[in-house]
Design a protein around this motif. Structure first.
Motif, PDB file in Angstrom:
ATOM      1  N   UNK A 190      31.494 -20.442 -25.828  1.00  0.00           N
ATOM      2  CA  UNK A 190      32.013 -19.404 -24.944  1.00  0.00           C
ATOM      3  C   UNK A 190      33.543 -19.487 -24.841  1.00  0.00           C
ATOM      4  N   UNK A 191      34.078 -20.699 -24.757  1.00  0.00           N
ATOM      5  CA  UNK A 191      35.536 -20.856 -24.710  1.00  0.00           C
ATOM      6  C   UNK A 191      36.186 -20.346 -26.004  1.00  0.00           C
TER       7      UNK A 191
ATOM      8  N   UNK B 139      34.981 -18.094 -28.042  1.00  0.00           N
ATOM      9  CA  UNK B 139      34.855 -16.630 -28.046  1.00  0.00           C
ATOM     10  C   UNK B 139      35.922 -16.012 -27.142  1.00  0.00           C
ATOM     11  N   UNK B 140      36.129 -16.617 -25.960  1.00  0.00           N
ATOM     12  CA  UNK B 140      37.148 -16.120 -25.020  1.00  0.00           C
ATOM     13  C   UNK B 140      38.536 -16.156 -25.664  1.00  0.00           C
TER      14      UNK B 140
END
Lengths: 176, 193
Positions: free
Chosen positions: A95-96, A98-99
């Motif tokens: 998720x990090x 992707x962010x």
């Protein structure tokens, strides 16, 4: 241009001219865009530039009735770029990463706009597009953060045909 | 150097100069100023996608920070990280949280287009980060896994179909950290022929 004015004007691109984007300019834009925040400086993104010879191959993998916006970008944008990130088994890391890639893509759009270049950001559920992923050589341990179409605006009129801004009541804020 | 290298535009310099700020001065933040920046960032139109259903809690009052810090500390305690540490350290952490000028808690309703909504919110938060930086406000995104603990959901009033995206800690700063080298884009670029 200052950031406030840029945020008011910027819109996703829908129409492009045929004018090509010079390779050195693309690299210049990308080398600014990579100054996105990235957790632990992982810089986990990777770019795949679709050349004109590969474009027809990629277009045949997309069902235009199911993904009309993606099909249009693949057909019409003078420059096609895929941003891929690792799909880490650790969901927090994934998720990090992707962010960070999303911040980079936003940087690229802001920088491009200033040069008279518009960007369309396509992001679908590509897990259902196995042949697109395979053709674009996105690895099995990666996912797509964006299929980006870039090109100069028609007649240098980037303010034409702008969709409306959302209503101010859309921002939901509580104050503690 | 090529013809595109100089001079750098305002946006290019802004993007390259931005740093993550973890250490803040005690100067209070003007709530109206921060919220108008958040509005400008969130209402910019970067994509044709449907606007995500995002909600924000701006925490800036002493009472609000005490309340939010207690929720965040509870999540750390649940994690077990600080259970065996002396109360003193708990107190130090709580005081550190209290000294941060403001927090922004970012929540998102998770629907069918979850990945796109998340991408939209990340892009909006990055626009906000840049806009805040242009007005000398620094911040750090906190995305630690403890944010997904039930006590966080309960404390910040999340519905079943909502998730926390991150907490931003914001404030003015005395000194920005030095830049660390970035990998040239060329090294990460593949041509598909």
């Amino acid at each position: 241009m200052n950031m406030t004015a840029l945020l008011e004007q910027m819109r996703p691109a829908r129409r492009f001219t045929d004018r090509p984007i010079a390779e050195p300019l693309l690299l210049e834009l990308l080398n600014d865009a990579v100054w996105a925040p990235t957790h632990k400086l992982r810089e986990a993104w990777r770019f795949i530039r679709i050349t004109d010879s590969a474009r027809p191959r990629l277009r045949t993998t997309v069902d235009s009735s199911r993904y009309p916006a993606l099909a249009t970008v693949l057909k019409e944008a003078p420059l096609l770029l895929i941003v891929a990130v690792p799909d880490s088994p650790n969901s927090h890391v994934a998720e990090d990463d992707f962010a960070a890639a999303c911040c980079l893509i936003q940087n690229l759009q802001l920088l491009a706009w200033e040069q008279g270049i518009g960007m369309a950001w396509e992001l679908a559920d590509y897990s259902r597009c196995a042949s697109l992923l395979a053709t674009a050589q996105v690895r099995e341990d990666e996912r797509i953060a964006g299929v980006l179409g870039l090109g100069y605006f028609a007649n240098d009129d980037r303010n034409a045909d702008l969709p409306p801004r959302p209503d101010s009541t859309d921002l939901q804020v509580q104050v503690w | 150097m090529n013809e595109y290298s100089q001079p750098r535009s305002g946006i290019s310099a802004l993007i390259r100069d931005r740093r993550t700020i973890r250490s803040f001065t005690s100067d209070p933040l003007d709530r109206a100023e921060v919220l108008s920046q958040l509005y400008a960032a969130a209402s910019a139109v970067a994509t044709d996608w449907t606007q995500p259903d995002a909600r924000y809690i701006f925490v800036g009052s002493d009472d609000g920070k005490r309340r939010a810090a207690a929720i965040i500390m509870e999540a750390y305690r649940e994690q077990g990280l600080y259970r065996f540490l002396p109360d003193k350290l708990n107190r130090v952490m709580q005081e550190r949280l209290a000294r941060i000028p403001a927090y922004l808690i970012v929540q998102l309703r998770t629907g069918a287009a979850a990945e796109r909504d998340l991408a939209s919110v990340y892009a909006a938060l990055h626009r906000f980060t840049l806009l805040a930086w242009s007005r000398d406000i620094g911040l750090v995104w906190n995305t630690e896994p403890i944010l997904h603990k039930p006590c966080i959901a309960q404390g910040f009033g999340l519905g079943n179909d909502q998730r926390i995206v991150c907490i931003l800690y914001l404030g003015r700063f005395a000194k920005a950290p030095k830049a660390k080298r970035r990998t040239p884009a060329q090294d990460k670029l593949t041509l598909l022929r």
